[in-house]
Design an enzyme around this catalytic site. Structure first.
Site, PDB file in Angstrom:
ATOM      1  N   TRP A 105     -12.003   6.439 -12.282  1.00 32.60           N
ATOM      2  CA  TRP A 105     -12.430   6.073 -10.924  1.00 32.60           C
ATOM      3  C   TRP A 105     -12.718   7.281 -10.060  1.00 32.60           C
ATOM      4  O   TRP A 105     -13.516   7.216  -9.136  1.00 32.60           O
ATOM      5  CB  TRP A 105     -11.378   5.179 -10.250  1.00 32.60           C
ATOM      6  CG  TRP A 105     -10.121   5.866  -9.795  1.00 32.60           C
ATOM      7  CD1 TRP A 105      -9.042   6.182 -10.570  1.00 32.60           C
ATOM      8  CD2 TRP A 105      -9.806   6.312  -8.476  1.00 32.60           C
ATOM      9  NE1 TRP A 105      -8.078   6.793  -9.814  1.00 32.60           N
ATOM     10  CE2 TRP A 105      -8.513   6.888  -8.509  1.00 32.60           C
ATOM     11  CE3 TRP A 105     -10.481   6.266  -7.254  1.00 32.60           C
ATOM     12  CZ2 TRP A 105      -7.888   7.430  -7.391  1.00 32.60           C
ATOM     13  CZ3 TRP A 105      -9.848   6.797  -6.131  1.00 32.60           C
ATOM     14  CH2 TRP A 105      -8.577   7.374  -6.195  1.00 32.60           C
ATOM     15  N   ASP A 165      -2.447   5.184 -10.401  1.00 35.99           N
ATOM     16  CA  ASP A 165      -3.251   5.954  -9.442  1.00 35.99           C
ATOM     17  C   ASP A 165      -2.445   6.383  -8.223  1.00 35.99           C
ATOM     18  O   ASP A 165      -1.502   5.698  -7.822  1.00 35.99           O
ATOM     19  CB  ASP A 165      -4.459   5.128  -8.978  1.00 35.99           C
ATOM     20  CG  ASP A 165      -4.036   3.824  -8.310  1.00 35.99           C
ATOM     21  OD1 ASP A 165      -3.081   3.186  -8.796  1.00 35.99           O
ATOM     22  OD2 ASP A 165      -4.653   3.447  -7.300  1.00 35.99           O
ATOM     23  N   GLU A 166      -2.872   7.486  -7.673  1.00 36.88           N
ATOM     24  CA  GLU A 166      -2.457   7.928  -6.336  1.00 36.88           C
ATOM     25  C   GLU A 166      -0.948   7.900  -6.124  1.00 36.88           C
ATOM     26  O   GLU A 166      -0.477   7.622  -5.026  1.00 36.88           O
ATOM     27  CB  GLU A 166      -3.130   7.059  -5.261  1.00 36.88           C
ATOM     28  CG  GLU A 166      -4.632   7.150  -5.298  1.00 36.88           C
ATOM     29  CD  GLU A 166      -5.298   6.339  -4.203  1.00 36.88           C
ATOM     30  OE1 GLU A 166      -6.209   6.862  -3.570  1.00 36.88           O
ATOM     31  OE2 GLU A 166      -4.911   5.165  -3.994  1.00 36.88           O
ATOM     32  N   TRP A 214     -12.298  -3.268  -3.349  1.00 37.48           N
ATOM     33  CA  TRP A 214     -11.050  -3.071  -2.584  1.00 37.48           C
ATOM     34  C   TRP A 214     -11.193  -3.774  -1.246  1.00 37.48           C
ATOM     35  O   TRP A 214     -12.299  -3.825  -0.685  1.00 37.48           O
ATOM     36  CB  TRP A 214     -10.796  -1.574  -2.396  1.00 37.48           C
ATOM     37  CG  TRP A 214     -10.662  -0.849  -3.692  1.00 37.48           C
ATOM     38  CD1 TRP A 214     -11.609  -0.079  -4.301  1.00 37.48           C
ATOM     39  CD2 TRP A 214      -9.531  -0.848  -4.566  1.00 37.48           C
ATOM     40  NE1 TRP A 214     -11.133   0.396  -5.494  1.00 37.48           N
ATOM     41  CE2 TRP A 214      -9.866  -0.057  -5.679  1.00 37.48           C
ATOM     42  CE3 TRP A 214      -8.266  -1.443  -4.515  1.00 37.48           C
ATOM     43  CZ2 TRP A 214      -8.968   0.160  -6.737  1.00 37.48           C
ATOM     44  CZ3 TRP A 214      -7.392  -1.223  -5.566  1.00 37.48           C
ATOM     45  CH2 TRP A 214      -7.741  -0.425  -6.665  1.00 37.48           C
ATOM     46  N   THR A 215     -10.079  -4.274  -0.729  1.00 38.21           N
ATOM     47  CA  THR A 215     -10.224  -5.182   0.414  1.00 38.21           C
ATOM     48  C   THR A 215      -9.454  -4.759   1.669  1.00 38.21           C
ATOM     49  O   THR A 215      -9.188  -5.595   2.529  1.00 38.21           O
ATOM     50  CB  THR A 215      -9.782  -6.614   0.022  1.00 38.21           C
ATOM     51  OG1 THR A 215      -8.419  -6.559  -0.419  1.00 38.21           O
ATOM     52  CG2 THR A 215     -10.652  -7.188  -1.067  1.00 38.21           C
ATOM     53  N   HIS A 267       1.922   2.938  -5.392  1.00 35.88           N
ATOM     54  CA  HIS A 267       1.454   1.680  -4.785  1.00 35.88           C
ATOM     55  C   HIS A 267       2.534   0.610  -4.976  1.00 35.88           C
ATOM     56  O   HIS A 267       2.245  -0.546  -5.284  1.00 35.88           O
ATOM     57  CB  HIS A 267       0.116   1.242  -5.394  1.00 35.88           C
ATOM     58  CG  HIS A 267      -1.029   2.118  -4.969  1.00 35.88           C
ATOM     59  ND1 HIS A 267      -1.590   2.053  -3.715  1.00 35.88           N
ATOM     60  CD2 HIS A 267      -1.698   3.102  -5.613  1.00 35.88           C
ATOM     61  CE1 HIS A 267      -2.568   2.951  -3.613  1.00 35.88           C
ATOM     62  NE2 HIS A 267      -2.648   3.610  -4.752  1.00 35.88           N
ATOM     63  N   ASP A 298       0.455  -4.080  -4.731  1.00 38.29           N
ATOM     64  CA  ASP A 298       0.175  -2.824  -4.027  1.00 38.29           C
ATOM     65  C   ASP A 298       1.206  -2.636  -2.933  1.00 38.29           C
ATOM     66  O   ASP A 298       2.117  -3.458  -2.769  1.00 38.29           O
ATOM     67  CB  ASP A 298      -1.269  -2.799  -3.491  1.00 38.29           C
ATOM     68  CG  ASP A 298      -1.858  -1.392  -3.546  1.00 38.29           C
ATOM     69  OD1 ASP A 298      -1.251  -0.470  -2.971  1.00 38.29           O
ATOM     70  OD2 ASP A 298      -2.915  -1.206  -4.183  1.00 38.29           O
ATOM     71  N   ASP A 339     -16.438  -1.596  -1.749  1.00 39.65           N
ATOM     72  CA  ASP A 339     -16.010  -1.540  -0.345  1.00 39.65           C
ATOM     73  C   ASP A 339     -16.830  -0.498   0.418  1.00 39.65           C
ATOM     74  O   ASP A 339     -16.770  -0.445   1.647  1.00 39.65           O
ATOM     75  CB  ASP A 339     -14.506  -1.263  -0.217  1.00 39.65           C
ATOM     76  CG  ASP A 339     -14.050  -0.044  -0.976  1.00 39.65           C
ATOM     77  OD1 ASP A 339     -14.646   0.284  -2.025  1.00 39.65           O
ATOM     78  OD2 ASP A 339     -13.097   0.606  -0.528  1.00 39.65           O
ATOM     79  N   ARG A 346      -4.414  -6.234  -0.683  1.00 38.51           N
ATOM     80  CA  ARG A 346      -4.595  -5.804   0.707  1.00 38.51           C
ATOM     81  C   ARG A 346      -4.962  -6.992   1.571  1.00 38.51           C
ATOM     82  O   ARG A 346      -4.392  -7.231   2.618  1.00 38.51           O
ATOM     83  CB  ARG A 346      -5.678  -4.715   0.779  1.00 38.51           C
ATOM     84  CG  ARG A 346      -5.192  -3.315   0.586  1.00 38.51           C
ATOM     85  CD  ARG A 346      -4.385  -3.128  -0.706  1.00 38.51           C
ATOM     86  NE  ARG A 346      -4.033  -1.729  -0.927  1.00 38.51           N
ATOM     87  CZ  ARG A 346      -4.779  -0.866  -1.602  1.00 38.51           C
ATOM     88  NH1 ARG A 346      -5.920  -1.249  -2.178  1.00 38.51           N
ATOM     89  NH2 ARG A 346      -4.384   0.380  -1.757  1.00 38.51           N
TER      90      ARG A 346
HETATM   91  C1  ACM Z   1      -8.062   3.743  -6.750  1.00 39.78           C
HETATM   92  O1  ACM Z   1      -9.126   3.637  -6.123  1.00 39.78           O
HETATM   93  N1  ACM Z   1      -6.972   4.177  -6.141  1.00 39.78           N
HETATM   94  C2  ACM Z   1      -7.977   3.419  -8.150  1.00 39.78           C
END
Ligand code: ACM
Length: 784
Positions: free
Chosen positions: A413, A346-347, A488-489, A284, A214, A440, A185
């Site tokens: 997570w 993830d996600e 996370w940034t 991602h 990402d 973060d 990021r």
């Molecule tokens: C995450 O925070 N999406 C692993």
């Protein structure tokens, strides 16, 4: 009466009091002014972080000075050299390593394959009148012994340091002691990453999870697929800064060459840190799909995302793309020799797969149940690839959905539930719950925290986390191989903010990861933390000051001529001193008695102390005057319940360069709430507002929550209501855009009505996309 922290009286030796007494001013001076006279100091084992398994005080002491010899032979030379180099970098002690000689009067590093404890990360450190011995069965343990000895000598950098006699026996609780950095990021330079690795090593952390791919950027050179970085490493800068005056896009770019990555991996390895790269699959993936659209599932070109949040781009699930991913992994394995490769998982919202006839046909062709099973199909194949090459797959807890790859390790997570489930089924687990170990999240609720997620994660919360859930059986507990904090940034552009967020919370992480549960004590941690802060200074790490400062809660008097304040330190240090005469508080200033009622106007300054030394570099300060009682800002206002739960502290993405303001805003339905505002004698409400880009990709169900009041005037209005849905108390039209400085100031007359005291709910009407108004300051204007 001075209210001392209770540990100061019972847990610490006089030696530490002395050491800490000299610590703060002197250490800061040491790096800036070589001519400063450094006093000899005494140190104690009590200040080691993470707290060791056992520290036994002994009799006598040993003085380390310029003449102290360091002896290393038979494989311990490298650790001895690392120790002296780190010491030379951070203290005035420039010691030489020699291969042999009498150990009397020396610091001796000894690799003893038959040492009483054979765990490879264990060590013993013995200090007595004759010298120091650091001993371990393995280089890794010897290195950790060296780090403990460095800690004893670096909290108070001095040309001569007296170490009290002690015996330390130590070994870690967990094998995986991790820290994750998101370089996708925002991007960090190699020197900053190396400084983080230095710090990790001194905390005895051993796993650096590097988030390199990402939606917003692919940051790792892959020679076979150059477009991954030619295309994928650049995104448009968000907001108006994304387009220059010439109409051309301004890009935010950065990637690491394979040579740089190898350098980082080697630098980490020298510090016994394994780098675990992450290649996020299947979601991602937008930057990769932008580079190679044929490996996505949508027609037509796309660009690396300039939006935060969850973006819908997925890799194609077909064999051609799995081959592409395996070819990428082939180069990844060459660069990263560690056992684990992180495959994300993830996600990965499945909208694109659901909408694609080809993917749907493929699911049927494979005889799979659904999109989750398709994700599992991809991950199982990549796991097989990794296993065939002697490696292991680790992924975020979503990899459980649709069926875990057989050997996979799960990084939990979304809380710890995924970890519990995986351990229950015999899979290894690393605990990294977002609500506890995501850095973060801000570390305090203070207004001067940098951008991030304001639902803060305090040091206490990090410290209290036990990675091993009580519901697991003894056999299942063995599957919890460790713990990790994640940085996370999205909201962390600068190195300054990165270090603020990571330090000092990394110290609490290290203790969760290393220290036996029975030795954990937050009070004892607080007693050791001031020494750790001096080590950060010695290393050149500008740690966050907020948690060390003083927080203030105030209650204004109805009549407006006094204010009642409550002070506290966010970490729970209890010795707070204050002044009201403008002077800087000292250890002799009045102790904060529990609550203060002050006349208006007053300037209040306060500082938290430990053992007579200030914790923060500067005192906290508040000016209470008539205007300030009638003023609030986005950091001191509450949020309306209708605003939804996603409160963010967003940096202004508009300016290309220079200072940037930040704003607390609930992005789903921005509104700000002033509870119990006193409206008698108020004529109008003045607001200062900024305008920032709305750059979020949201899940569909989240997107549905996005709302705003319909505008009446052409460009909408700033509106103040009595409560979230009450009558309009004040309203003023908005201009088309912000002024040259990015701000507007408006004044709305207060409409007459019965309210004497009301909750003021403040909103800006109009769509929040592509730019949204955000409140900066609000001021009640008294009647003349
Ligand atoms: C995450 O925070 N999406 C692993």
């Amino acid at each position: 009466m001075m209210r001392r922290h209770r540990l100061t009286t019972h847990a610490l030796s006089a030696a530490l009091l002395l050491a800490l007494g000299i610590a703060s001013g002197q250490a800061a001076a040491a790096s800036s002014d070589a001519s400063v006279q450094l006093l000899p100091v005494e140190v104690t084992g009590a200040s080691i972080i993470p707290r060791p398994v056992s520290v036994q005080p002994g009799n006598g002491h040993f003085v380390v000075d310029a003449g102290t010899r360091v002896i290393a032979a038979d494989g311990s030379e490298e650790v001895a050299a690392q120790f002296t180099q780190l010491l030379a970098r951070t203290t005035p002690l420039q010691l030489q390593v020699s291969p042999a000689g009498t150990s009397k009067g020396a610091i001796q590093f000894r690799l003893n394959r038959n040492a009483s404890t054979d765990a490879s990360e264990a060590y013993a450190l013995r200090i007595d009148g004759n010298g120091v011995v650091v001993e371990a069965a393995d280089t890794r343990g010897l290195f950790y012994g060296a780090m403990s000895l460095w800690q004893l000598l670096s909290a108070t950098p001095a040309a001569s340091a007296t170490l009290p006699a002690m015996q330390v026996q130590d070994a870690p609780r967990f094998a995986w002691r991790g820290f994750m950095l998101d370089s996708a990021r925002h991007f960090q330079n190699i020197d900053d990453i190396k400084l983080i690795l230095d710090a990790m090593a001194t905390h005895k952390l051993n796993t650096f999870h590097w988030h390199l791919t990402d939606d917003q950027g692919w940051r790792m050179e892959i020679k076979r697929y150059p477009k991954l970085t030619e295309v994928g490493a650049c995104r448009a800068a968000a907001g108006e800064a994304g387009v220059g005056a010439d109409g051309k896009p301004h890009l935010y770019c950065g990637y690491y060459t394979q040579e740089q990555i190898r350098d980082v991996v080697a630098y980490a390895a020298a510090r016994h840190i394994t780098v675990v790269p992450e290649v996020d699959v299947p979601g991602h993936a937008q930057a990769a799909v932008a580079a190679y659209p044929e490996h996505g599932v949508v027609d037509g070109p796309t660009l690396p995302s300039a939006n935060w949040g969850v973006n819908p781009y997925l890799f194609n699930p077909r064999d051609e793309t799995l081959q592409f991913l395996e070819n990428i992994l082939a180069e990844v394995l060459e660069m990263f020799p560690g056992q684990y490769i992180h495959i994300g998982g993830d996600e990965a919202v499945k909208y694109q797969w659901e909408a694609s006839p080809q993917v749907q046909a493929y699911i049927r062709e494979l005889g799979l149940k659904d999109e989750e099973a398709l994700q599992s199909h991809m991950l199982k194949r990549l796991e097989k690839y990794l296993e065939d090459h002697g490696r292991k797959l680790i992924g975020w807890d979503e990899i459980i959905e649709g069926g875990l790859p057989p050997q996979a390790t799960v990084m939990s997570w979304r809380g710890i539930q995924g970890g519990i489930e995986a351990a229950t089924h015999g899979h290894d687990v690393v605990m990294a719950p977002g609500n506890t170990l995501y850095l973060d999240f801000l570390q305090t609720n203070l207004p001067d925290e940098p951008p991030g997620r304001p639902k803060f994660t305090s040091m206490q919360r990090v410290y209290a986390f036990d990675p091993v859930p009580s519901e697991l059986t003894a056999a299942q507990r063995k599957h919890v191989i460790g713990v990790q904090a994640n940085m996370w940034t999205e909201h962390t552009r600068s190195e300054e903010h990165l270090k603020h967020n990571v330090f000092p919370r990394l110290a609490a992480l290290s203790e969760i990861a290393w220290t036996p549960l029975r030795n954990k004590s937050y009070d004892d941690f607080l007693a050791r933390l001031p020494a750790q802060l001096q080590r950060y200074k010695a290393l050149g790490i500008a740690y966050g000051q907020t948690a060390l400062s003083v927080a203030m809660k105030r209650q204004d008097d109805r009549a407006g001529n006094k204010v009642t304040v409550e002070l506290s330190n966010p970490l729970s240090y209890r010795d707070i001193r204050y002044t009201t005469d403008g002077s800087t508080p000292t250890a002799q200033s009045p102790a904060y008695p529990g609550a203060l009622t002050l006349p208006v106007p007053t300037t209040l300054k306060a500082q938290a102390f430990f053992n007579g030394k200030p914790l923060a570099d500067k005192p906290s300060q508040w000016n209470f005057d008539a205007a300030s009682l009638l003023s609030r800002n986005d950091k001191t206002l509450a949020q309306c319940p209708t605003g939804g739960r996603l409160l963010l502290r967003l940096i202004d993405d508009n300016p290309l360069e220079g200072p940037r303001e930040n704003f607390d805003v609930t992005i789903f339905n921005p509104c700000w709430l002033w509870e119990d505002a006193q409206l008698q004698d108020i004529a109008s409400i003045k607001v200062r507002a900024g305008r920032i880009p709305y750059n979020f990709g949201l899940l569909r169900e989240e997107e549905a929550k996005r709302g705003y009041r319909k505008p009446v005037a052409r460009h909408g209005e700033f509106e103040v209501r009595a409560g979230c849905e009450g009558r309009v108390l004040a309203s003023v039209p908005l201009p088309a855009q912000a002024g040259a400085d990015g701000f507007i100031e408006l004044e709305a007359p207060l409409r007459a009505g019965p309210e004497q005291i009301s909750d003021l709910c403040m909103t800006f009407s109009g769509d929040t996309r592509p730019q949204m108004w955000v409140l900066n300051q609000v001021q009640l204007q008294p009647k003349k």
